[in-house]
Design a protein around this motif. Structure first.
Motif, PDB file in Angstrom:
ATOM      1  N   PRO A 139      11.586   7.887   4.113  1.00 31.55           N
ATOM      2  CA  PRO A 139      11.706   7.164   5.297  1.00 31.55           C
ATOM      3  C   PRO A 139      10.234   6.833   5.682  1.00 31.55           C
ATOM      4  O   PRO A 139      10.211   5.558   5.993  1.00 31.55           O
ATOM      5  N   ARG A 140       9.157   6.568   5.156  1.00 27.20           N
ATOM      6  CA  ARG A 140       7.694   6.231   5.018  1.00 27.20           C
ATOM      7  C   ARG A 140       7.845   4.453   4.328  1.00 27.20           C
ATOM      8  O   ARG A 140       7.108   3.828   5.320  1.00 27.20           O
ATOM      9  N   PHE A 141       8.815   3.934   3.351  1.00 21.41           N
ATOM     10  CA  PHE A 141       8.947   2.866   2.551  1.00 21.41           C
ATOM     11  C   PHE A 141       9.846   2.527   4.063  1.00 21.41           C
ATOM     12  O   PHE A 141       9.132   1.066   5.174  1.00 21.41           O
ATOM     13  N   ILE A 142      11.050   3.106   5.096  1.00 26.92           N
ATOM     14  CA  ILE A 142      11.654   2.348   5.944  1.00 26.92           C
ATOM     15  C   ILE A 142      10.827   2.114   6.594  1.00 26.92           C
ATOM     16  O   ILE A 142      11.074   0.959   8.068  1.00 26.92           O
ATOM     17  N   ASP A 143      10.022   2.877   7.686  1.00 27.32           N
ATOM     18  CA  ASP A 143       8.907   2.813   8.926  1.00 27.32           C
ATOM     19  C   ASP A 143       8.159   1.499   8.257  1.00 27.32           C
ATOM     20  O   ASP A 143       8.360   1.311   9.490  1.00 27.32           O
ATOM     21  N   ALA A 144       7.433   2.141   7.614  1.00 27.99           N
ATOM     22  CA  ALA A 144       6.184   0.918   7.099  1.00 27.99           C
ATOM     23  C   ALA A 144       7.044  -0.874   7.837  1.00 27.99           C
ATOM     24  O   ALA A 144       6.333  -1.457   8.118  1.00 27.99           O
ATOM     25  N   LEU A 145       8.495  -0.775   6.953  1.00 31.22           N
ATOM     26  CA  LEU A 145       8.921  -2.522   6.744  1.00 31.22           C
ATOM     27  C   LEU A 145       9.229  -2.306   8.503  1.00 31.22           C
ATOM     28  O   LEU A 145       9.159  -3.498   9.108  1.00 31.22           O
ATOM     29  N   LEU A 146      10.503  -1.097   9.130  1.00 30.65           N
ATOM     30  CA  LEU A 146      10.420  -1.837  10.232  1.00 30.65           C
ATOM     31  C   LEU A 146       8.947  -1.487  11.010  1.00 30.65           C
ATOM     32  O   LEU A 146       9.220  -2.549  12.114  1.00 30.65           O
ATOM     33  N   GLY A 147       7.792  -1.103  11.021  1.00 31.67           N
ATOM     34  CA  GLY A 147       6.721  -1.097  12.119  1.00 31.67           C
ATOM     35  C   GLY A 147       6.371  -2.646  12.036  1.00 31.67           C
ATOM     36  O   GLY A 147       6.278  -3.586  12.862  1.00 31.67           O
ATOM     37  N   GLY A 148       6.276  -3.251  10.323  1.00 31.72           N
ATOM     38  CA  GLY A 148       5.938  -4.510  10.453  1.00 31.72           C
ATOM     39  C   GLY A 148       6.727  -5.518  10.934  1.00 31.72           C
ATOM     40  O   GLY A 148       6.357  -6.401  11.708  1.00 31.72           O
ATOM     41  N   THR A 192      -1.581   7.081   2.761  1.00 31.10           N
ATOM     42  CA  THR A 192       0.026   7.214   2.196  1.00 31.10           C
ATOM     43  C   THR A 192      -0.381   8.328   1.430  1.00 31.10           C
ATOM     44  O   THR A 192       0.595   9.032   0.790  1.00 31.10           O
ATOM     45  N   ALA A 193      -1.263   7.972   0.138  1.00 27.97           N
ATOM     46  CA  ALA A 193      -1.269   9.601  -1.341  1.00 27.97           C
ATOM     47  C   ALA A 193      -1.869  10.715   0.007  1.00 27.97           C
ATOM     48  O   ALA A 193      -1.396  11.638  -0.372  1.00 27.97           O
ATOM     49  N   VAL A 194      -2.592  10.518   0.921  1.00 22.76           N
ATOM     50  CA  VAL A 194      -2.937  11.438   1.048  1.00 22.76           C
ATOM     51  C   VAL A 194      -1.809  12.147   2.267  1.00 22.76           C
ATOM     52  O   VAL A 194      -1.614  13.322   2.715  1.00 22.76           O
ATOM     53  N   LEU A 195      -1.085  11.765   2.991  1.00 16.03           N
ATOM     54  CA  LEU A 195       0.442  12.193   3.341  1.00 16.03           C
ATOM     55  C   LEU A 195       1.923  12.255   2.808  1.00 16.03           C
ATOM     56  O   LEU A 195       2.123  13.538   3.180  1.00 16.03           O
ATOM     57  N   ILE A 196       1.355  11.543   1.942  1.00 11.13           N
ATOM     58  CA  ILE A 196       2.181  12.837   0.397  1.00 11.13           C
ATOM     59  C   ILE A 196       1.995  14.094   0.049  1.00 11.13           C
ATOM     60  O   ILE A 196       2.809  14.885   0.280  1.00 11.13           O
ATOM     61  N   VAL A 197       0.735  13.862  -0.381  1.00 13.10           N
ATOM     62  CA  VAL A 197      -0.059  15.070  -1.115  1.00 13.10           C
ATOM     63  C   VAL A 197      -0.076  16.135   1.048  1.00 13.10           C
ATOM     64  O   VAL A 197       0.956  17.834  -0.021  1.00 13.10           O
ATOM     65  N   GLY A 227       0.808  -1.269  -0.086  1.00 13.06           N
ATOM     66  CA  GLY A 227      -0.502  -0.238  -0.074  1.00 13.06           C
ATOM     67  C   GLY A 227       0.861   1.390  -0.044  1.00 13.06           C
ATOM     68  O   GLY A 227       0.890   2.132  -0.909  1.00 13.06           O
ATOM     69  N   VAL A 228       1.883   1.014   0.844  1.00 12.27           N
ATOM     70  CA  VAL A 228       2.897   2.284   1.170  1.00 12.27           C
ATOM     71  C   VAL A 228       3.225   2.722  -0.497  1.00 12.27           C
ATOM     72  O   VAL A 228       3.737   3.718  -0.650  1.00 12.27           O
ATOM     73  N   ALA A 229       3.726   1.411  -1.171  1.00 10.37           N
ATOM     74  CA  ALA A 229       4.592   1.437  -2.728  1.00 10.37           C
ATOM     75  C   ALA A 229       3.527   2.698  -3.839  1.00 10.37           C
ATOM     76  O   ALA A 229       3.916   3.530  -4.659  1.00 10.37           O
ATOM     77  N   VAL A 230       2.461   1.730  -3.665  1.00 12.23           N
ATOM     78  CA  VAL A 230       1.520   2.155  -4.442  1.00 12.23           C
ATOM     79  C   VAL A 230       0.461   3.919  -4.160  1.00 12.23           C
ATOM     80  O   VAL A 230       0.552   4.711  -4.847  1.00 12.23           O
ATOM     81  N   GLY A 231       1.084   4.265  -3.282  1.00 10.67           N
ATOM     82  CA  GLY A 231       0.472   5.684  -2.306  1.00 10.67           C
ATOM     83  C   GLY A 231       1.631   6.792  -3.046  1.00 10.67           C
ATOM     84  O   GLY A 231       1.725   7.996  -3.104  1.00 10.67           O
TER      85      GLY A 231
END
Length: 409
Positions: free
Chosen positions: A173-182, A156-161, A107-111
Protein backbone atom coordinates in the motif's frame (compact mmCIF):
# COMPACT_ATOMS: atom_id res chain seq x y z
CA UNK A 1 22.68 87.17 41.13
CA UNK A 2 19.03 86.17 41.12
CA UNK A 3 18.57 87.83 37.74
CA UNK A 4 21.64 86.02 36.32
CA UNK A 5 20.34 82.72 37.66
CA UNK A 6 16.97 83.34 36.05
CA UNK A 7 18.61 84.13 32.71
CA UNK A 8 20.64 80.93 32.89
CA UNK A 9 17.49 78.96 33.71
CA UNK A 10 15.68 80.51 30.73
CA UNK A 11 18.62 79.72 28.45
CA UNK A 12 18.67 76.12 29.65
CA UNK A 13 14.91 75.96 29.12
CA UNK A 14 15.27 77.24 25.57
CA UNK A 15 18.08 74.76 24.90
CA UNK A 16 15.97 71.94 26.30
CA UNK A 17 13.03 73.16 24.22
CA UNK A 18 15.17 73.26 21.08
CA UNK A 19 16.61 69.84 21.87
CA UNK A 20 13.10 68.53 22.49
CA UNK A 21 11.99 69.92 19.13
CA UNK A 22 14.90 68.23 17.38
CA UNK A 23 14.31 65.01 19.27
CA UNK A 24 10.62 65.21 18.44
CA UNK A 25 11.43 65.57 14.75
CA UNK A 26 13.74 62.56 14.85
CA UNK A 27 11.18 60.50 16.77
CA UNK A 28 8.40 61.54 14.37
CA UNK A 29 10.60 60.60 11.42
CA UNK A 30 11.41 57.22 12.97
CA UNK A 31 7.74 56.53 13.72
CA UNK A 32 6.76 57.47 10.18
CA UNK A 33 9.40 55.06 8.85
CA UNK A 34 8.06 52.30 11.11
CA UNK A 35 4.50 52.94 9.93
CA UNK A 36 5.63 52.83 6.31
CA UNK A 37 7.58 49.63 6.95
CA UNK A 38 4.55 48.06 8.63
CA UNK A 39 2.38 48.91 5.64
CA UNK A 40 5.03 47.55 3.26
CA UNK A 41 5.31 44.36 5.27
CA UNK A 42 1.52 43.87 5.25
CA UNK A 43 1.47 44.56 1.52
CA UNK A 44 4.25 42.01 0.94
CA UNK A 45 2.44 39.39 3.01
CA UNK A 46 -0.81 39.90 1.15
CA UNK A 47 1.08 39.66 -2.13
CA UNK A 48 2.62 36.36 -1.04
CA UNK A 49 -0.83 35.05 -0.08
CA UNK A 50 -2.24 35.99 -3.48
CA UNK A 51 0.74 34.40 -5.21
CA UNK A 52 0.39 31.14 -3.25
CA UNK A 53 -3.42 30.96 -3.40
CA UNK A 54 -3.51 28.85 -6.56
CA UNK A 55 -0.93 26.42 -5.20
CA UNK A 56 -2.87 26.09 -1.92
CA UNK A 57 -6.09 25.24 -3.79
CA UNK A 58 -4.22 22.73 -5.96
CA UNK A 59 -2.71 21.06 -2.87
CA UNK A 60 -6.07 20.87 -1.09
CA UNK A 61 -7.81 19.36 -4.12
CA UNK A 62 -5.00 16.85 -4.73
CA UNK A 63 -4.92 15.76 -1.07
CA UNK A 64 -8.71 15.29 -0.97
CA UNK A 65 -8.81 13.30 -4.21
CA UNK A 66 -5.86 11.12 -3.17
CA UNK A 67 -7.53 10.31 0.16
CA UNK A 68 -10.87 9.56 -1.50
CA UNK A 69 -9.45 7.26 -4.17
CA UNK A 70 -7.16 5.41 -1.76
CA UNK A 71 -9.92 4.95 0.83
CA UNK A 72 -12.96 4.26 -1.36
CA UNK A 73 -11.56 2.62 -4.47
CA UNK A 74 -8.45 0.87 -3.11
CA UNK A 75 -10.12 0.05 0.24
CA UNK A 76 -7.18 1.34 2.28
CA UNK A 77 -8.47 1.75 5.85
CA UNK A 78 -5.73 4.29 6.71
CA UNK A 79 -4.95 6.28 3.54
CA UNK A 80 -2.24 8.46 5.04
CA UNK A 81 0.54 8.17 2.49
CA UNK A 82 -1.50 9.09 -0.60
CA UNK A 83 -2.44 12.65 0.47
CA UNK A 84 1.05 13.14 1.95
CA UNK A 85 2.59 12.19 -1.40
CA UNK A 86 0.20 14.50 -3.26
CA UNK A 87 1.00 17.47 -1.04
CA UNK A 88 4.72 16.62 -1.08
CA UNK A 89 4.71 16.66 -4.88
CA UNK A 90 2.93 20.01 -5.08
CA UNK A 91 5.06 21.51 -2.31
CA UNK A 92 8.22 20.75 -4.26
CA UNK A 93 9.91 23.59 -6.10
CA UNK A 94 7.58 24.71 -8.86
CA UNK A 95 8.87 23.35 -12.13
CA UNK A 96 10.13 20.12 -10.56
CA UNK A 97 6.86 18.31 -9.80
CA UNK A 98 7.29 15.47 -12.27
CA UNK A 99 10.80 14.92 -10.94
CA UNK A 100 9.44 15.10 -7.39
CA UNK A 101 6.95 12.28 -8.12
CA UNK A 102 9.73 10.06 -9.44
CA UNK A 103 11.84 10.87 -6.37
CA UNK A 104 8.96 9.93 -4.06
CA UNK A 105 8.66 6.50 -5.66
CA UNK A 106 12.43 5.96 -5.63
CA UNK A 107 12.68 7.01 -1.99
CA UNK A 108 9.85 4.69 -1.02
CA UNK A 109 11.56 1.80 -2.81
CA UNK A 110 14.85 2.32 -0.98
CA UNK A 111 13.13 2.79 2.39
CA UNK A 112 10.98 -0.32 2.05
CA UNK A 113 13.91 -2.43 0.86
CA UNK A 114 16.22 -1.41 3.68
CA UNK A 115 13.48 -1.42 6.33
CA UNK A 116 12.13 -4.86 5.47
CA UNK A 117 15.58 -6.43 5.15
CA UNK A 118 16.86 -5.17 8.50
CA UNK A 119 13.60 -5.88 10.36
CA UNK A 120 13.78 -9.47 9.14
CA UNK A 121 17.28 -9.90 10.58
CA UNK A 122 17.37 -7.66 13.69
CA UNK A 123 13.72 -7.08 14.59
CA UNK A 124 12.23 -3.77 15.81
CA UNK A 125 13.18 -1.37 18.57
CA UNK A 126 14.99 1.87 19.24
CA UNK A 127 18.47 0.81 18.17
CA UNK A 128 17.02 -1.09 15.21
CA UNK A 129 15.24 2.09 14.10
CA UNK A 130 18.51 4.04 14.31
CA UNK A 131 20.28 1.36 12.29
CA UNK A 132 17.55 1.27 9.61
CA UNK A 133 17.53 5.06 9.14
CA UNK A 134 21.33 5.26 9.01
CA UNK A 135 21.49 2.43 6.48
CA UNK A 136 18.77 3.90 4.27
CA UNK A 137 20.54 7.28 4.15
CA UNK A 138 23.97 5.80 3.43
CA UNK A 139 22.62 3.47 0.75
CA UNK A 140 20.79 6.36 -0.97
CA UNK A 141 23.90 8.55 -0.91
CA UNK A 142 26.05 5.68 -2.24
CA UNK A 143 23.61 5.28 -5.15
CA UNK A 144 24.00 8.99 -5.95
CA UNK A 145 20.43 9.92 -5.01
CA UNK A 146 19.24 13.48 -4.61
CA UNK A 147 18.50 15.05 -1.24
CA UNK A 148 14.76 14.49 -1.77
CA UNK A 149 15.24 10.74 -2.32
CA UNK A 150 17.50 10.48 0.74
CA UNK A 151 14.89 12.19 2.94
CA UNK A 152 12.06 10.10 1.51
CA UNK A 153 14.02 6.86 1.99
CA UNK A 154 14.75 7.72 5.63
CA UNK A 155 11.13 8.70 6.31
CA UNK A 156 9.82 5.50 4.72
CA UNK A 157 12.26 3.40 6.72
CA UNK A 158 10.99 5.04 9.92
CA UNK A 159 7.38 4.29 8.98
CA UNK A 160 8.18 0.69 8.09
CA UNK A 161 9.95 0.07 11.40
CA UNK A 162 7.41 1.85 13.61
CA UNK A 163 4.19 0.73 11.89
CA UNK A 164 5.07 -2.78 10.72
CA UNK A 165 4.40 -4.42 14.11
CA UNK A 166 0.83 -3.05 14.21
CA UNK A 167 -0.06 -2.84 10.49
CA UNK A 168 0.21 -5.87 8.22
CA UNK A 169 1.19 -5.69 4.57
CA UNK A 170 2.26 -2.03 4.85
CA UNK A 171 4.82 -2.16 2.06
CA UNK A 172 2.60 -2.64 -0.99
CA UNK A 173 0.00 0.00 0.00
CA UNK A 174 2.89 2.42 0.65
CA UNK A 175 4.07 1.94 -2.93
CA UNK A 176 0.57 2.35 -4.33
CA UNK A 177 -0.18 5.39 -2.20
CA UNK A 178 3.06 7.14 -3.18
CA UNK A 179 2.33 6.47 -6.86
CA UNK A 180 -1.30 7.50 -6.45
CA UNK A 181 -0.52 10.73 -4.58
CA UNK A 182 2.12 11.85 -7.06
CA UNK A 183 -0.10 10.96 -10.01
CA UNK A 184 -3.06 12.86 -8.55
CA UNK A 185 -0.86 15.91 -7.97
CA UNK A 186 0.27 15.88 -11.61
CA UNK A 187 -3.32 15.36 -12.77
CA UNK A 188 -4.52 18.38 -10.79
CA UNK A 189 -1.60 20.48 -12.04
CA UNK A 190 -1.95 19.53 -15.71
CA UNK A 191 -5.65 18.81 -16.27
CA UNK A 192 -8.07 19.64 -13.46
CA UNK A 193 -6.74 22.97 -12.18
CA UNK A 194 -3.81 24.23 -14.27
CA UNK A 195 -2.65 27.69 -13.27
CA UNK A 196 -2.31 30.48 -15.80
CA UNK A 197 1.47 30.50 -16.33
CA UNK A 198 1.60 34.16 -17.39
CA UNK A 199 -0.33 35.25 -14.31
CA UNK A 200 2.04 33.26 -12.09
CA UNK A 201 5.09 34.88 -13.69
CA UNK A 202 3.61 38.38 -13.59
CA UNK A 203 2.95 38.07 -9.88
CA UNK A 204 6.46 36.77 -9.24
CA UNK A 205 8.11 39.40 -11.46
CA UNK A 206 6.41 42.34 -9.79
CA UNK A 207 8.41 42.31 -6.49
CA UNK A 208 11.76 41.93 -8.28
CA UNK A 209 11.13 44.66 -10.85
CA UNK A 210 9.47 47.01 -8.34
CA UNK A 211 12.48 46.59 -6.04
CA UNK A 212 14.85 47.52 -8.88
CA UNK A 213 12.76 50.52 -9.97
CA UNK A 214 12.24 51.82 -6.44
CA UNK A 215 15.94 51.74 -5.58
CA UNK A 216 16.86 53.47 -8.83
CA UNK A 217 14.37 56.20 -7.95
CA UNK A 218 15.79 56.42 -4.44
CA UNK A 219 19.32 56.76 -5.85
CA UNK A 220 18.26 59.52 -8.23
CA UNK A 221 16.61 61.45 -5.41
CA UNK A 222 19.64 60.93 -3.16
CA UNK A 223 21.91 62.43 -5.84
CA UNK A 224 19.61 65.44 -6.24
CA UNK A 225 19.64 66.06 -2.49
CA UNK A 226 23.25 64.93 -1.90
CA UNK A 227 21.84 62.54 0.72
CA UNK A 228 24.42 59.84 1.38
CA UNK A 229 22.27 57.96 3.92
CA UNK A 230 19.39 57.66 1.46
CA UNK A 231 21.71 56.31 -1.23
CA UNK A 232 23.22 53.85 1.24
CA UNK A 233 19.76 52.61 2.25
CA UNK A 234 18.91 52.05 -1.41
CA UNK A 235 22.09 50.02 -1.82
CA UNK A 236 21.36 47.86 1.25
CA UNK A 237 17.80 47.24 0.09
CA UNK A 238 18.90 46.26 -3.42
CA UNK A 239 21.39 43.76 -2.01
CA UNK A 240 18.48 41.93 -0.38
CA UNK A 241 17.10 40.89 -3.76
CA UNK A 242 17.90 37.17 -3.65
CA UNK A 243 14.41 36.19 -2.53
CA UNK A 244 12.72 38.20 -5.29
CA UNK A 245 15.03 36.84 -8.01
CA UNK A 246 14.65 33.26 -6.75
CA UNK A 247 10.86 33.61 -6.81
CA UNK A 248 10.99 34.90 -10.38
CA UNK A 249 13.27 32.08 -11.56
CA UNK A 250 11.09 29.49 -9.85
CA UNK A 251 7.94 30.96 -11.38
CA UNK A 252 9.49 30.81 -14.85
CA UNK A 253 10.40 27.14 -14.36
CA UNK A 254 6.89 26.40 -13.08
CA UNK A 255 5.32 28.17 -16.04
CA UNK A 256 7.44 26.11 -18.44
CA UNK A 257 6.34 22.91 -16.68
CA UNK A 258 2.67 23.91 -16.79
CA UNK A 259 2.81 24.86 -20.46
CA UNK A 260 4.45 21.50 -21.20
CA UNK A 261 2.18 19.22 -19.13
CA UNK A 262 -1.16 20.99 -19.52
CA UNK A 263 -2.85 20.85 -22.94
CA UNK A 264 -4.98 23.83 -21.93
CA UNK A 265 -1.83 25.95 -21.60
CA UNK A 266 0.08 24.83 -24.68
CA UNK A 267 -0.89 28.01 -26.53
CA UNK A 268 1.03 30.05 -23.91
CA UNK A 269 4.43 28.64 -24.83
CA UNK A 270 5.35 31.46 -27.19
CA UNK A 271 4.36 34.16 -24.70
CA UNK A 272 6.53 32.60 -22.01
CA UNK A 273 9.61 33.01 -24.18
CA UNK A 274 9.85 36.73 -23.31
CA UNK A 275 10.10 36.08 -19.60
CA UNK A 276 12.38 33.07 -19.97
CA UNK A 277 14.85 35.10 -22.02
CA UNK A 278 14.51 38.16 -19.75
CA UNK A 279 15.51 36.42 -16.50
CA UNK A 280 19.30 36.62 -17.04
CA UNK A 281 19.46 40.25 -18.25
CA UNK A 282 17.20 41.32 -15.37
CA UNK A 283 19.61 39.64 -12.96
CA UNK A 284 22.51 41.48 -14.63
CA UNK A 285 20.60 44.76 -14.42
CA UNK A 286 20.20 44.17 -10.68
CA UNK A 287 23.93 43.66 -10.21
CA UNK A 288 24.93 46.59 -12.40
CA UNK A 289 22.47 48.82 -10.55
CA UNK A 290 24.18 47.79 -7.32
CA UNK A 291 27.48 49.07 -8.72
CA UNK A 292 25.76 52.25 -9.90
CA UNK A 293 24.31 53.02 -6.47
CA UNK A 294 27.54 52.15 -4.66
CA UNK A 295 29.42 54.64 -6.84
CA UNK A 296 26.69 57.23 -6.27
CA UNK A 297 27.37 56.88 -2.54
CA UNK A 298 31.06 57.51 -3.20
CA UNK A 299 30.21 60.52 -5.37
CA UNK A 300 28.31 62.11 -2.50
CA UNK A 301 31.05 61.26 0.00
CA UNK A 302 33.76 62.81 -2.23
CA UNK A 303 31.59 65.81 -3.06
CA UNK A 304 31.95 65.15 -6.78
CA UNK A 305 29.83 67.17 -9.20
CA UNK A 306 26.44 65.62 -10.03
CA UNK A 307 25.10 67.37 -13.15
CA UNK A 308 21.32 67.62 -13.26
CA UNK A 309 20.93 65.15 -16.18
CA UNK A 310 22.60 62.39 -14.11
CA UNK A 311 19.78 61.80 -11.59
CA UNK A 312 17.33 62.30 -14.47
CA UNK A 313 19.04 59.47 -16.34
CA UNK A 314 18.75 57.17 -13.33
CA UNK A 315 15.09 58.13 -12.94
CA UNK A 316 14.46 57.21 -16.59
CA UNK A 317 16.01 53.80 -15.90
CA UNK A 318 13.54 53.29 -13.05
CA UNK A 319 10.63 54.20 -15.30
CA UNK A 320 11.94 51.84 -17.99
CA UNK A 321 11.83 48.96 -15.50
CA UNK A 322 8.21 49.76 -14.59
CA UNK A 323 7.20 50.04 -18.23
CA UNK A 324 8.90 46.72 -18.98
CA UNK A 325 6.87 45.01 -16.25
CA UNK A 326 3.63 46.65 -17.40
CA UNK A 327 4.12 45.81 -21.09
CA UNK A 328 5.13 42.23 -20.35
CA UNK A 329 2.04 41.77 -18.17
CA UNK A 330 -0.18 43.19 -20.92
CA UNK A 331 1.42 40.96 -23.54
CA UNK A 332 2.62 44.01 -25.51
CA UNK A 333 5.86 44.65 -27.33
CA UNK A 334 7.90 46.69 -24.79
CA UNK A 335 8.49 49.67 -27.09
CA UNK A 336 7.96 52.30 -24.39
CA UNK A 337 10.41 50.55 -22.06
CA UNK A 338 13.05 50.55 -24.79
CA UNK A 339 12.46 54.22 -25.57
CA UNK A 340 12.81 55.15 -21.91
CA UNK A 341 16.06 53.16 -21.59
CA UNK A 342 17.55 55.07 -24.52
CA UNK A 343 16.34 58.35 -23.02
CA UNK A 344 18.28 57.42 -19.86
CA UNK A 345 21.41 56.90 -21.95
CA UNK A 346 20.87 60.23 -23.72
CA UNK A 347 20.60 62.05 -20.38
CA UNK A 348 23.73 60.25 -19.19
CA UNK A 349 25.53 61.56 -22.27
CA UNK A 350 24.51 65.12 -21.39
CA UNK A 351 25.74 64.66 -17.82
CA UNK A 352 29.06 63.32 -19.10
CA UNK A 353 29.44 66.34 -21.40
CA UNK A 354 28.87 68.74 -18.50
CA UNK A 355 31.73 67.14 -16.58
CA UNK A 356 31.88 64.45 -13.90
CA UNK A 357 34.52 63.03 -11.57
CA UNK A 358 35.89 59.51 -11.48
CA UNK A 359 32.98 57.96 -9.58
CA UNK A 360 30.58 59.99 -11.70
CA UNK A 361 32.04 58.46 -14.85
CA UNK A 362 31.45 55.02 -13.36
CA UNK A 363 27.82 55.94 -12.65
CA UNK A 364 27.46 57.07 -16.29
CA UNK A 365 28.97 53.79 -17.47
CA UNK A 366 26.58 51.79 -15.28
CA UNK A 367 23.61 53.73 -16.65
CA UNK A 368 24.68 52.62 -20.12
CA UNK A 369 25.27 49.03 -19.05
CA UNK A 370 21.98 48.76 -17.17
CA UNK A 371 20.10 50.31 -20.08
CA UNK A 372 21.68 47.72 -22.36
CA UNK A 373 20.58 44.95 -19.98
CA UNK A 374 17.01 46.26 -20.02
CA UNK A 375 17.03 46.46 -23.81
CA UNK A 376 18.13 42.81 -23.98
CA UNK A 377 15.45 41.89 -21.44
CA UNK A 378 12.91 43.54 -23.75
CA UNK A 379 13.83 41.12 -26.52
CA UNK A 380 16.58 42.92 -28.45
CA UNK A 381 19.81 41.13 -29.34
CA UNK A 382 22.87 42.15 -27.33
CA UNK A 383 24.82 43.59 -30.28
CA UNK A 384 21.84 45.63 -31.43
CA UNK A 385 21.23 46.88 -27.90
CA UNK A 386 24.86 48.01 -27.60
CA UNK A 387 24.65 49.79 -30.96
CA UNK A 388 21.48 51.64 -29.93
CA UNK A 389 23.05 52.62 -26.61
CA UNK A 390 26.13 54.04 -28.33
CA UNK A 391 23.92 55.93 -30.76
CA UNK A 392 21.77 57.39 -27.96
CA UNK A 393 24.87 58.42 -26.00
CA UNK A 394 26.11 60.41 -28.99
CA UNK A 395 29.54 61.67 -29.99
CA UNK A 396 30.22 62.72 -26.39
CA UNK A 397 31.38 59.17 -25.70
CA UNK A 398 34.62 59.93 -27.55
CA UNK A 399 35.75 62.28 -24.79
CA UNK A 400 38.82 61.22 -22.90
CA UNK A 401 37.82 59.21 -19.88
CA UNK A 402 37.13 55.73 -18.66
CA UNK A 403 35.48 53.32 -21.12
CA UNK A 404 31.71 53.65 -20.90
CA UNK A 405 30.41 50.46 -22.52
CA UNK A 406 32.14 48.14 -20.10
CA UNK A 407 31.47 47.48 -16.46
CA UNK A 408 34.19 49.47 -14.67
CA UNK A 409 33.51 47.55 -11.47
Amino acid sequence: MARDGRLQFLRRGKLREGRTDRDGQRIASAMEELRHRGKATLHDRLHRVRTAFGLAVQAGLAAGLAYLISHRLLKNPQPVFAPISAVGTLAASVGQRFRRTVELIAGVAVGVLVGDALIYFVGTGAWQLALVVTSAILLSIFAGASVAIVIQAAATAVLIVTLSPSTENLEFPRFIDALLGGGIALLVTAILLPLNPLRVINRAARPALDLLADQLDACAEALRNQDREAAQRALFRLRENKEELAALSEAIEGAKETSTLSPARWHRRGELTHYAEAADPIDRAMRNTGTLIRRAVTMIEDDEPAPEPMPDAIGHLAESVRLLRHEFAAGQEPQEARERSLRAVSEAGRAYAEGVGFSGSVVIAQVRTTASDLMVASGIEQEEANRLVRQAFGEKEHRTGPPTDRNPA
